[in-house]
Design a protein around this motif. Structure first.
Motif, mmCIF file in Angstrom:
data_model
loop_
_atom_site.group_PDB
_atom_site.id
_atom_site.type_symbol
_atom_site.label_atom_id
_atom_site.label_comp_id
_atom_site.label_asym_id
_atom_site.label_seq_id
_atom_site.Cartn_x
_atom_site.Cartn_y
_atom_site.Cartn_z
ATOM 1 N N HIS A 93 40.208 10.817 27.665
ATOM 2 C CA HIS A 93 39.204 10.563 26.627
ATOM 3 C C HIS A 93 38.400 9.338 27.037
ATOM 4 C CE1 HIS A 93 42.579 8.004 25.551
ATOM 5 N NE2 HIS A 93 41.855 7.332 24.683
ATOM 6 N N ASP A 97 39.977 1.819 27.963
ATOM 7 C CA ASP A 97 41.254 1.596 28.665
ATOM 8 C C ASP A 97 41.683 2.827 29.468
ATOM 9 O OD1 ASP A 97 41.520 2.661 26.039
ATOM 10 O OD2 ASP A 97 43.671 2.248 26.020
ATOM 11 N N HIS A 98 40.878 3.897 29.401
ATOM 12 C CA HIS A 98 41.177 5.126 30.156
ATOM 13 C C HIS A 98 40.072 5.512 31.149
ATOM 14 C CE1 HIS A 98 44.733 6.027 27.646
ATOM 15 N NE2 HIS A 98 44.062 5.263 26.806
ATOM 16 N N ASP A 212 46.151 9.691 24.946
ATOM 17 C CA ASP A 212 46.526 8.926 23.746
ATOM 18 C C ASP A 212 46.957 9.786 22.569
ATOM 19 O OD1 ASP A 212 46.255 6.582 25.033
ATOM 20 O OD2 ASP A 212 44.557 5.823 23.875
ATOM 21 N N HIS A 248 50.047 5.460 26.422
ATOM 22 C CA HIS A 248 50.647 4.125 26.461
ATOM 23 C C HIS A 248 52.128 4.291 26.158
ATOM 24 C CE1 HIS A 248 46.639 2.188 26.208
ATOM 25 N NE2 HIS A 248 46.356 3.243 25.470
HETATM 26 ZN ZN LIG Z 1 44.436 4.077 25.122
#
Ligand SMILES: [Zn+2]
Length: 330
Positions: A93, A97-98, A212, A248
């Motif tokens: 997505h 952070d990805h 996520d 995570h």
């Molecule tokens: Zn994330």
């Protein structure tokens, strides 16, 4: 439609100044040819998602690329050690952070194909544009703290990289795919955590890369449609995999995904009830049990308190917008 930037940024703003750079991600072999680089997720610093690197006949497949330069560098170091090019990137997505590491990895491997849904297009004009404005303000307000400003500037530069975060291969429908010569199954879930999420099932090792949809120590609801997310977890739970890698947190066997799902649904039910928010947080901690390491319990409470108060019981129109029929993902 206005979307308010969520808690991860707020938590980072509250961080003490000069937060140290993230450590080098821990690397684990999950199965032959499947390596996990654990993303760091701690209070006071913007997280990196987990990255999974898969050896494929035509090179490496990198599933999610982290946010910080240190994380992306660790992926490049791994590629160098393997003596293989990065042939493909798959983004679960569009959260930074990805996808943030896409910029650095694509600079090193310009031929790499990038697979994702097209949901980032709407995000660049909406959530990320609004986040960019907040970052610009935060840079002004942090004039006395150059290190803090540097952190915000790095984040802002990622958003400005815009098109280098976007896919070259837009995935709008689920199904089997040949990526870098390896057989995988991509599942499009839209909407769930964002307007368009992607999971990858590696048919060779029966490993499910969930992004996520599974996030520990707590689910992050900033851009989510909770009801559709719950349905997506039910579908994952009904599928046949050997191990699951969350966006995570630590890899898990199937029964732990079932436990995560029960805890997730319990949290939604509590938030929809008249029960005190503290009960919902306590319920999440109890239901998730051993999924949350002791050292992460306090952080889990902070996150769940925030999301129950500000999102699940917050502005209903925001959730409605997140749950609206997805845009064309092509
Ligand atoms: Zn994330």
């Amino acid at each position: 439609m206005s979307i308010v930037t969520g808690s991860l940024f707020a938590l980072a703003l509250a961080a003490s100044p000069a937060t140290p750079a993230p450590p080098k991600p821990a690397t684990t072999t999950l199965a032959p040819g499947v390596t996990l680089l654990r993303g760091e997720f701690v209070p006071g610093r913007q997280p990196d998602g987990n990255t999974i690197v898969v050896d494929a006949p035509q090179g490496l497949i990198v599933f999610d690329t982290g946010r910080h330069a240190e994380h992306a560098q660790a992926v490049l170091d791994l590629a160098k050690a393997r003596g293989k090019p990065i042939a493909a990137i798959v983004n679960s997505h569009w959260h930074l952070d990805h996808v943030g590491g896409n910029v650095k990895l694509r600079a090193a491997f310009p031929e790499a194909k990038v697979y994702a849904t097209g949901a980032i297009d709407a995000a660049l004009g909406g959530f990320l544009a609004s986040y960019r404005r907040q970052l610009a303000q935060a840079i002004d307000m942090a004039a006395s703290d150059p290190k803090k400003q540097d952190g915000y500037r790095a984040e802002l530069a990622l958003i400005d990289a815009g098109e280098r975060l976007q896919p070259t291969e837009r995935i709008a429908a689920s199904g089997p795919r040949d990526i870098a010569g390896r057989r995988v199954e991509l599942q499009v879930v839209a909407p769930a955590v964002t307007g368009g999420d992607l999971t990858l099932f590696d048919t060779v090792t029966r490993t499910l890369f969930a992004g996520d949809l599974v996030t520990l120590p707590a689910p992050l609801f900033d851009t989510a449609c909770p009801a559709r997310w719950s349905a997506a977890l039910a579908a994952l739970d009904a599928s046949d995999f050997k191990r699951l890698v969350p966006g995570h947190g630590a890899p898990m066997p199937h029964e732990q995904l079932s436990q995560y799902r029960r805890a997730f649904d319990g949290l939604l039910a509590c938030a929809a009830s008249k029960r005190a928010a503290a009960e919902c947080t306590a319920g999440w901690i109890a239901d998730a049990g051993a999924l949350i390491p002791d050292a992460e319990q306090a952080f889990a409470r902070t996150l769940v308190d925030y999301y129950v108060g500000n999102v699940l019981r917050g502005d209903a129109s925001r959730l409605e917008a997140n749950c609206a029929a997805p845009n064309d993902l092509h």
